[in-house]
Enzyme design. Sequence first.
Site, mmCIF file in Angstrom:
data_model
loop_
_atom_site.group_PDB
_atom_site.id
_atom_site.type_symbol
_atom_site.label_atom_id
_atom_site.label_comp_id
_atom_site.label_asym_id
_atom_site.label_seq_id
_atom_site.Cartn_x
_atom_site.Cartn_y
_atom_site.Cartn_z
ATOM 1 N N HIS A 26 0.845 -1.198 0.000
ATOM 2 C CA HIS A 26 0.000 0.000 0.000
ATOM 3 C C HIS A 26 0.878 1.244 0.000
ATOM 4 O O HIS A 26 2.039 1.221 0.401
ATOM 5 C CB HIS A 26 -0.936 0.010 1.212
ATOM 6 C CG HIS A 26 -0.241 0.307 2.514
ATOM 7 N ND1 HIS A 26 -0.070 1.582 2.994
ATOM 8 C CD2 HIS A 26 0.327 -0.521 3.429
ATOM 9 C CE1 HIS A 26 0.558 1.537 4.154
ATOM 10 N NE2 HIS A 26 0.822 0.276 4.433
ATOM 11 N N CYS A 27 0.299 2.338 -0.497
ATOM 12 C CA CYS A 27 0.955 3.638 -0.425
ATOM 13 C C CYS A 27 0.107 4.531 0.475
ATOM 14 O O CYS A 27 -0.624 4.035 1.329
ATOM 15 C CB CYS A 27 1.135 4.239 -1.816
ATOM 16 S SG CYS A 27 -0.416 4.518 -2.697
ATOM 17 N N ALA A 28 0.154 5.839 0.285
ATOM 18 C CA ALA A 28 -0.553 6.751 1.182
ATOM 19 C C ALA A 28 -2.062 6.613 1.091
ATOM 20 O O ALA A 28 -2.775 6.810 2.074
ATOM 21 C CB ALA A 28 -0.146 8.193 0.886
ATOM 22 N N THR A 29 -2.581 6.256 -0.094
ATOM 23 C CA THR A 29 -4.037 6.226 -0.279
ATOM 24 C C THR A 29 -4.560 4.929 -0.879
ATOM 25 O O THR A 29 -5.759 4.674 -0.803
ATOM 26 C CB THR A 29 -4.477 7.373 -1.212
ATOM 27 O OG1 THR A 29 -3.810 7.238 -2.480
ATOM 28 C CG2 THR A 29 -4.137 8.732 -0.614
ATOM 29 N N ARG A 30 -3.691 4.098 -1.464
ATOM 30 C CA ARG A 30 -4.172 2.976 -2.265
ATOM 31 C C ARG A 30 -3.618 1.633 -1.784
ATOM 32 O O ARG A 30 -2.481 1.531 -1.353
ATOM 33 C CB ARG A 30 -3.777 3.146 -3.733
ATOM 34 C CG ARG A 30 -4.037 4.518 -4.308
ATOM 35 C CD ARG A 30 -3.493 4.619 -5.721
ATOM 36 N NE ARG A 30 -3.349 6.005 -6.151
ATOM 37 C CZ ARG A 30 -2.827 6.377 -7.296
ATOM 38 N NH1 ARG A 30 -2.392 5.464 -8.144
ATOM 39 N NH2 ARG A 30 -2.729 7.647 -7.609
#
Length: 469
Positions: free
Chosen positions: A26-30
């Site tokens: 995952h990244c910051a939003t996804r």
Amino acid sequence: MASNSEIAKQVIDAIGGEENIQSIAHCATRLRIMVHDHEKVDVEEVEKIEKVKGAFYNSGQYQVIFGTGTVNRIYEEVTKLGVEGSSKSEMKEEAAKQGNAFQRAIRTFGDVFVPIIPAIVATGLFMGLRGLILQEQILALFGLTPDSVPENFVLFTQVLTDTAFIFLPALIAWSTFRVFGGNPVLGIVLGLMLVSPALPNAWDVASGDAEPLKFFGFIPVVGYQSSVLPAFFMGIIGAKFEKRVRKYVPESLDLIVTPFLVLLVMIALGLLVIGPVFHQLEEYIFAGTKFLLELPFGLSGLIIGFFNQIIVITGVHHIFNFLEIQLLNNLGYNPFNPIITAAIAAQGGAALAVGVKTKSKQLKALSFPSAVSAFLGITEPAIFGVTLRYFRPFVMGLIGGGAGGFLASIIGLKATGMAITVLPGTLLYLNGQIFGYLLVNVVGIGVAFVLTYMFGFSDDMLNDSKNKE
């Protein structure tokens, strides 16, 4: 309301089950998911899951948008269900062969710059705070004038605002070595060599207070304070060279021979070849960017504000990091930031209009949080979850971005930093520009909201969407 554990289970089922998941990160939003069989993925079912703000396929990954904070909790629940996670770097290696050469190059550029952006953001905030504190009106509240400010205080603020840019080549070389599999410490040392005090300072040379050294009578050698491309390409070549050297050096000598050869060869290449060539290229790129931003009658803001979010969809917007750093280096301010802020805010305005106008509870629950996310500077939930899905709201958002960008250019807004926009971005305009900045955001949001509400969305589009599905 479904629990995060239930949502995680629904995501796994819609992706095709645990056996279809190759890796997940995952990244910051996804939530980013690599799958074995794309045909087993039910994207429409994923988008119906509670808290999901959109889902799409990009760069070899299925990306499910949850938003800041939520994605971390969903990821934890997914891993608790037995799905093995992978680091983002491992996933990037798996996806590295996806897309064309240009997309892969831009993705790599983003991988290098994203880790150093927090330092640049903090520096920009320090610049804004210094501009606020040293304003005559603020100083007068304490019975001071600009001439009465203690020199030690001014020196302290310079340490906060100048350090990251002075040693920027070290940060870039470190990150590039890390991305390309070299020893990051060697990258730091190479970057520091580029700004060694033994070399003529780049800023002094530019101002005429110093002369570059001449090697072999014609190669100009200077320090590379604030330069980007020389450190970036030294990092790429240096990391690859290090791995090649390590193949031929016996393990017993590796600790001594490998770093010695890497530093010797790379600093010679850096000062005599890579530095002069790519520094000149930087100047050409900067000149082109400056030309675009100086177009008359607000054309620069109109063009950039309209097209910015289209570029974001393609995923190649990381190139803007380099452009903004160059603007801050050379001008001391960033006229690009207020324009893209208008583009980002406008997509939030379009999503907000959809939420206000629709009678669908599910779409309202998606639109309002997506708009809030955009007002905090992250547009993916608004774009992929709302505006682009129905297309016309996205176009109205583009028009709003163009209108806000046009105003930003006309009034000459100049950010003190980069990488934060809309509401958080107010911190970059504390030096007497705050009201103009707020006005630009209001125009971008207002134009997009009104156009979307009046012409860009109706609930009939929901039925059309369902029929297509």
